[in-house]
Scaffold this motif. Structure first.
Motif, mmCIF file in Angstrom:
data_model
loop_
_atom_site.group_PDB
_atom_site.id
_atom_site.type_symbol
_atom_site.label_atom_id
_atom_site.label_comp_id
_atom_site.label_asym_id
_atom_site.label_seq_id
_atom_site.Cartn_x
_atom_site.Cartn_y
_atom_site.Cartn_z
ATOM 1 N N GLU A 158 0.830 -1.188 0.000
ATOM 2 C CA GLU A 158 0.000 0.000 0.000
ATOM 3 C C GLU A 158 0.873 1.249 0.000
ATOM 4 N N ILE A 159 0.397 2.279 -0.687
ATOM 5 C CA ILE A 159 1.084 3.566 -0.708
ATOM 6 C C ILE A 159 0.508 4.424 0.411
ATOM 7 N N ASN A 160 1.368 4.935 1.250
ATOM 8 C CA ASN A 160 0.932 5.784 2.347
ATOM 9 C C ASN A 160 1.495 7.195 2.166
ATOM 10 N N ILE A 161 0.594 8.101 1.834
ATOM 11 C CA ILE A 161 0.985 9.491 1.640
ATOM 12 C C ILE A 161 0.513 10.304 2.834
ATOM 13 N N ARG A 162 1.448 10.985 3.460
ATOM 14 C CA ARG A 162 1.094 11.892 4.549
ATOM 15 C C ARG A 162 2.161 12.969 4.633
ATOM 16 N N THR A 163 1.768 14.159 4.262
ATOM 17 C CA THR A 163 2.703 15.272 4.282
ATOM 18 C C THR A 163 1.922 16.572 4.456
ATOM 19 N N SER A 164 2.635 17.663 4.653
ATOM 20 C CA SER A 164 1.985 18.966 4.762
ATOM 21 C C SER A 164 2.506 19.876 3.662
ATOM 22 N N VAL A 165 1.672 20.829 3.256
ATOM 23 C CA VAL A 165 2.019 21.772 2.195
ATOM 24 C C VAL A 165 1.692 23.184 2.672
ATOM 25 N N ASN A 166 2.626 24.093 2.508
ATOM 26 C CA ASN A 166 2.363 25.498 2.806
ATOM 27 C C ASN A 166 1.812 26.156 1.543
ATOM 28 N N LEU A 167 0.518 26.421 1.539
ATOM 29 C CA LEU A 167 -0.104 27.017 0.365
ATOM 30 C C LEU A 167 0.333 28.480 0.233
ATOM 31 N N PRO A 168 0.906 28.864 -0.897
ATOM 32 C CA PRO A 168 1.438 30.224 -1.060
ATOM 33 C C PRO A 168 0.401 31.323 -0.910
ATOM 34 N N SER A 169 -0.863 31.006 -1.195
ATOM 35 C CA SER A 169 -1.923 32.011 -1.097
ATOM 36 C C SER A 169 -2.788 31.828 0.144
ATOM 37 N N GLY A 170 -2.371 30.921 1.037
ATOM 38 C CA GLY A 170 -3.152 30.671 2.235
ATOM 39 C C GLY A 170 -4.393 29.846 1.960
ATOM 40 N N THR A 171 -5.175 29.608 3.010
ATOM 41 C CA THR A 171 -6.386 28.794 2.876
ATOM 42 C C THR A 171 -7.665 29.621 3.000
ATOM 43 N N GLY A 172 -7.548 30.816 3.545
ATOM 44 C CA GLY A 172 -8.737 31.628 3.782
ATOM 45 C C GLY A 172 -9.490 31.212 5.028
ATOM 46 N N LYS A 173 -8.915 30.273 5.779
ATOM 47 C CA LYS A 173 -9.561 29.781 6.999
ATOM 48 C C LYS A 173 -8.769 30.231 8.229
ATOM 49 N N SER A 174 -9.495 30.462 9.320
ATOM 50 C CA SER A 174 -8.870 30.793 10.594
ATOM 51 C C SER A 174 -8.621 29.501 11.360
ATOM 52 N N VAL A 175 -7.379 29.295 11.793
ATOM 53 C CA VAL A 175 -7.011 28.056 12.485
ATOM 54 C C VAL A 175 -6.557 28.381 13.901
ATOM 55 N N LYS A 176 -7.167 27.726 14.861
ATOM 56 C CA LYS A 176 -6.796 27.925 16.268
ATOM 57 C C LYS A 176 -5.701 26.917 16.628
ATOM 58 N N ILE A 177 -4.549 27.434 17.033
ATOM 59 C CA ILE A 177 -3.376 26.593 17.266
ATOM 60 C C ILE A 177 -3.143 26.351 18.747
#
Length: 228
Positions: free
Chosen positions: A53-72
């Motif tokens: 099985e192929i397991n893909i799990r990574t993060s990407v920094n979107l250059p234009s942002g997501t437009g969503k507010s994220v509580k960290i």
């Protein structure tokens, strides 16, 4: 059963698919509700490679942002807590925060942890795991550079992960984004998938099918301009 609003959407969806730039205008025309709909991608991958099985799990920094507010939320040593707050984290603590999490207090959308605190946090897998909140080095959420990790999470970092059936879903912004900014985010996702293809030593194509839609709109088949 489809609503009257949905039935009024474009009926002549191109079932053969088209490239991203040509579909953006169609997607936006389908955004007919009052809120700013998200623009979402869906990929189906060939999730078997020589019986593995192929397991893909990574993060990407979107250059234009997501437009969503994220509580960290941040779990770290006392010496780094001010850095986390200065970077924009809303919920910050050490051992006392781990105890709150243990009791089910999950007052955040994403959790970041330093490497030295991770062994303590790892014991809460049953609490954090089902919510998709367990920090992971591959996603940049286990880091000793707290300031950078928080800023990345705030500025438009998204996770790419396939489920057991080989499906990946990810948002690349909002209807209100310009076509140019949506295209930048789209290309960032494709670059990340191409990199994951190499990391997983995939022979042949990784992506079997791809689609684009808005939160409340129709789905359109998406043709990729290059094979991934």
């Amino acid at each position: 059963m489809s609503s009257k609003r949905y039935k009024k959407l474009t009926e002549d969806s191109n079932t053969k698919g088209d490239i991203f730039l040509k579909l953006i205008s169609e997607i936006k025309k389908n955004c007919t509700v009052k809120f700013d709909e998200s623009i979402d991608l869906s990929f189906q991958i060939y999730n078997k490679q020589k019986k593995n099985e192929i397991n893909i799990r990574t993060s990407v920094n979107l250059p234009s942002g997501t437009g969503k507010s994220v509580k960290i939320g941040v779990v770290c040593e006392d010496s780094k807590q001010q850095n986390a707050k200065d970077a924009g984290a809303e919920v910050v603590g050490g051992d006392e925060m781990i105890e709150k999490i243990k009791s089910g207090d999950l007052n955040f959308d994403k959790l970041i942890c330093t490497s030295s605190m991770m062994p303590k946090l790892a014991k809460l897998g049953k609490v954090l795991g089902p919510k998709g909140l367990m920090p992971n080095p591959k996603l940049g959420t286990v880091s000793d550079d707290i300031s950078t990790a928080v800023k990345n999470a705030k500025s438009g970092q998204v996770e790419i992960r396939n489920d057991k059936d080989g499906n990946i879903g990810v948002s690349i912004g909002k209807k209100s984004f310009s076509d140019e900014n949506l295209t930048k985010n789209f290309n960032a996702i494709l670059d990340a998938l191409d990199k994951e293809k190499s990391n997983n030593n995939v022979k042949g194509n990784l992506i079997k099918n791809s689609f684009i839609t808005s939160t409340m709109g129709r789905s359109f088949k998406l043709k990729l301009e290059k094979s991934i």
